[in-house]
Design a protein around this motif. Sequence first.
Motif, mmCIF file in Angstrom:
data_model
loop_
_atom_site.group_PDB
_atom_site.id
_atom_site.type_symbol
_atom_site.label_atom_id
_atom_site.label_comp_id
_atom_site.label_asym_id
_atom_site.label_seq_id
_atom_site.Cartn_x
_atom_site.Cartn_y
_atom_site.Cartn_z
ATOM 1 N N UNK A 154 -59.254 17.369 26.273
ATOM 2 C CA UNK A 154 -59.801 18.863 26.887
ATOM 3 C C UNK A 154 -60.129 19.846 25.834
ATOM 4 N N UNK A 155 -61.263 20.603 26.226
ATOM 5 C CA UNK A 155 -61.941 21.342 25.353
ATOM 6 C C UNK A 155 -61.007 22.697 25.074
ATOM 7 N N UNK A 156 -60.764 22.846 23.701
ATOM 8 C CA UNK A 156 -60.010 23.970 23.263
ATOM 9 C C UNK A 156 -60.993 24.917 22.184
ATOM 10 N N UNK A 157 -60.718 25.923 21.992
ATOM 11 C CA UNK A 157 -61.465 26.848 21.205
ATOM 12 C C UNK A 157 -60.513 28.026 20.826
ATOM 13 N N UNK A 158 -61.028 28.783 19.890
ATOM 14 C CA UNK A 158 -60.503 30.062 19.448
ATOM 15 C C UNK A 158 -61.346 30.741 18.428
ATOM 16 N N UNK A 159 -61.047 32.158 18.797
ATOM 17 C CA UNK A 159 -61.872 33.139 17.583
ATOM 18 C C UNK A 159 -60.776 33.891 17.030
ATOM 19 N N UNK A 160 -60.920 34.372 15.897
ATOM 20 C CA UNK A 160 -59.929 35.099 15.140
ATOM 21 C C UNK A 160 -60.513 36.084 14.108
ATOM 22 N N UNK A 161 -59.808 37.335 14.162
ATOM 23 C CA UNK A 161 -60.276 38.281 12.954
ATOM 24 C C UNK A 161 -58.929 38.687 12.185
ATOM 25 N N UNK A 162 -58.965 38.916 11.011
ATOM 26 C CA UNK A 162 -57.760 39.726 10.432
ATOM 27 C C UNK A 162 -58.585 40.550 9.397
ATOM 28 N N UNK A 163 -57.946 41.930 9.637
ATOM 29 C CA UNK A 163 -58.549 42.841 8.969
ATOM 30 C C UNK A 163 -57.734 43.804 8.191
ATOM 31 N N UNK A 164 -57.841 44.297 6.886
ATOM 32 C CA UNK A 164 -57.223 45.195 6.036
ATOM 33 C C UNK A 164 -57.981 46.296 5.501
ATOM 34 N N UNK B 293 -61.340 46.566 1.569
ATOM 35 C CA UNK B 293 -61.941 46.183 2.950
ATOM 36 C C UNK B 293 -61.793 44.712 2.944
ATOM 37 N N UNK B 294 -60.937 44.146 3.939
ATOM 38 C CA UNK B 294 -60.798 42.762 3.772
ATOM 39 C C UNK B 294 -61.083 42.220 5.351
ATOM 40 N N UNK B 295 -61.990 41.277 5.370
ATOM 41 C CA UNK B 295 -62.186 40.761 6.805
ATOM 42 C C UNK B 295 -62.298 39.368 6.800
ATOM 43 N N UNK B 296 -61.373 38.629 7.532
ATOM 44 C CA UNK B 296 -61.294 37.193 7.555
ATOM 45 C C UNK B 296 -61.583 36.765 8.943
ATOM 46 N N UNK B 297 -62.335 36.218 9.128
ATOM 47 C CA UNK B 297 -62.858 35.833 10.431
ATOM 48 C C UNK B 297 -63.399 34.451 10.784
ATOM 49 N N UNK B 298 -63.135 33.887 11.890
ATOM 50 C CA UNK B 298 -63.953 32.528 12.097
ATOM 51 C C UNK B 298 -63.466 31.908 13.400
ATOM 52 N N UNK C 248 -64.881 32.830 7.286
ATOM 53 C CA UNK C 248 -65.395 33.494 6.500
ATOM 54 C C UNK C 248 -64.581 34.686 5.919
ATOM 55 N N UNK C 249 -64.774 34.887 4.532
ATOM 56 C CA UNK C 249 -63.905 35.987 4.184
ATOM 57 C C UNK C 249 -64.870 36.986 3.352
ATOM 58 N N UNK C 250 -64.602 38.307 3.548
ATOM 59 C CA UNK C 250 -65.384 39.451 2.989
ATOM 60 C C UNK C 250 -64.345 40.314 2.535
ATOM 61 N N UNK C 251 -64.553 40.450 1.297
ATOM 62 C CA UNK C 251 -63.081 41.132 0.773
ATOM 63 C C UNK C 251 -63.972 42.019 -0.551
ATOM 64 N N UNK C 252 -63.405 43.501 -0.280
ATOM 65 C CA UNK C 252 -63.530 44.043 -1.434
ATOM 66 C C UNK C 252 -62.091 44.626 -1.985
ATOM 67 N N UNK C 253 -61.644 44.297 -3.037
ATOM 68 C CA UNK C 253 -60.448 44.411 -3.758
ATOM 69 C C UNK C 253 -60.377 45.501 -4.760
ATOM 70 N N UNK C 254 -59.420 46.364 -4.572
ATOM 71 C CA UNK C 254 -59.358 47.500 -5.496
ATOM 72 C C UNK C 254 -59.352 46.894 -7.015
ATOM 73 N N UNK C 255 -59.925 47.445 -8.078
ATOM 74 C CA UNK C 255 -59.772 46.837 -9.425
ATOM 75 C C UNK C 255 -59.379 48.035 -10.347
ATOM 76 N N UNK C 256 -58.142 48.559 -10.463
ATOM 77 C CA UNK C 256 -57.944 49.524 -11.578
ATOM 78 C C UNK C 256 -57.150 48.803 -12.857
ATOM 79 N N UNK C 257 -57.569 49.406 -13.871
ATOM 80 C CA UNK C 257 -57.349 48.780 -15.356
ATOM 81 C C UNK C 257 -57.537 49.837 -16.396
#
Length: 461
Positions: free
Chosen positions: A243-253, A275-280, A302-311
């Motif tokens: 049987x044909x199965x599929x899915x689409x998803x997006x995780x966002x922060x 800003x974090x987008x994980x999709x596929x 795919x993952x597109x991520x902008x991570x805070x960097x404090x040092x």
Amino acid sequence: MKRCAALLVLLISVAGGLALAQSNVGSITGILTDRTGAAIPGGEVVVSSRDTGIVYRTRSNEVGVYVAPSLLPGRYQVEVQAPGFKKSQVELTIETAQKARLDITLEVGDITQEVEVQASVTPLMQESAEISETISAREIQNLPLNGRIPYGLLVLTAGVSAGGDDPSQLAFDDQISINGSRTRGNAFVIDGASTTHIGGIAERIGSIEAIHEFKVLTSTYSSEYGRTSGGVITFQVKAGTQNLHGSLYEFHRNNALNANNWENNARRVPQTALIRNEFGGTLGGPAPGMNKKMFFFGNYEGLRDRIPLNQSRTIPDPSLRTGNFSGTPVVVNDPLTGRPFPNNTIPADRLDPAALKFLQLFPRPNTVGTFNPRFGISTNNWLRAGPRSDSKNYGIGRLDYNPTEKNKFFFTFSHVNEGPRDLVIDFDNVLNTTVGPRFRNIRRATFGYTRFLRSNHTTEF
């Protein structure tokens, strides 16, 4: 034509040998008996996949033993019939690399009569002494995972512990100890092929959406999984079904939904962007026009991520850069006379021009920092706040081809692409302690062929 066929078999054999593969498929074996316990030879055993509809047929030998090898993980129906006995059906589920034992007792009667077991059966582990744990796709997708990396679930298995300082940071490196073994003494397998990196480190395998399940073998496992002093973690990629199965998803922060951390608030540093987008998506099923013969499955993430960097860093104050140490309790002596410099200040004509050029590369302090009375300087007097970019792409696909009941092929291909990722952790000049950006590009392919020669003889490449 025969020479070409022989050459193809030889090439496949060599490729299989170079891969040093371990089997990820399972099997069902057992004994057919009647009510008195007597063996039933020549009984027909038909094993049907509920997922693909593929059928495997075999017969019990002279002592009633049957074997159904090379079964992908999934749901199966076992149908048994013999002259003078009622037909029997059993439903069961096969896990990754499971050697299931299923003894069946047939009742005397007409073969047109049928005895059906409705409930699923969990066969006892009688054919192997291994100690293992199987993590299903449902557990992989529903349990909390830091970074959606499946290696974090290994600690669900008895005997597995985190080898690093922080158990919450299990990723895909050398942080897993199994039964007290060294953290780099484990083997990692995907679809039967080794993915263990140099030094015993596991490579990133792609998205968890493409994993059917994985198995953790902790001790007394088969010799085919040799070459390791620890445990074996074997992953099974999802395969297509009828049987044909599929899915689409997006995780966002997004930092708009988060509060600033207490360190930034204490230093009056504004919140940086997160800003974090994980999709596929996934797609799997039968190949067009090849029902019950060819099946496919594919996944992209795919993952597109902008991570805070404090040092924070401690850098010299402007007065120290000119040789003025009058505000510090540290006494600076003249190397020529051995006496302290007047006013604890080095004369301008005694300063090294190369050192002055080097000091110009340091930025000026941008915060007060913490005063250190022992040395009379401010520490952590430079702060950097900003996002760090990170892009990742994962693709994996599997193709299964079953031209006949005696021949099975599969091909798996995966591509891991990570980068560019900004690894700058200090200053925006040649004083950086880490180079960047970082790129990782990994391609992996696995080919397998199974030939059923006889009911008790199977060849795998």
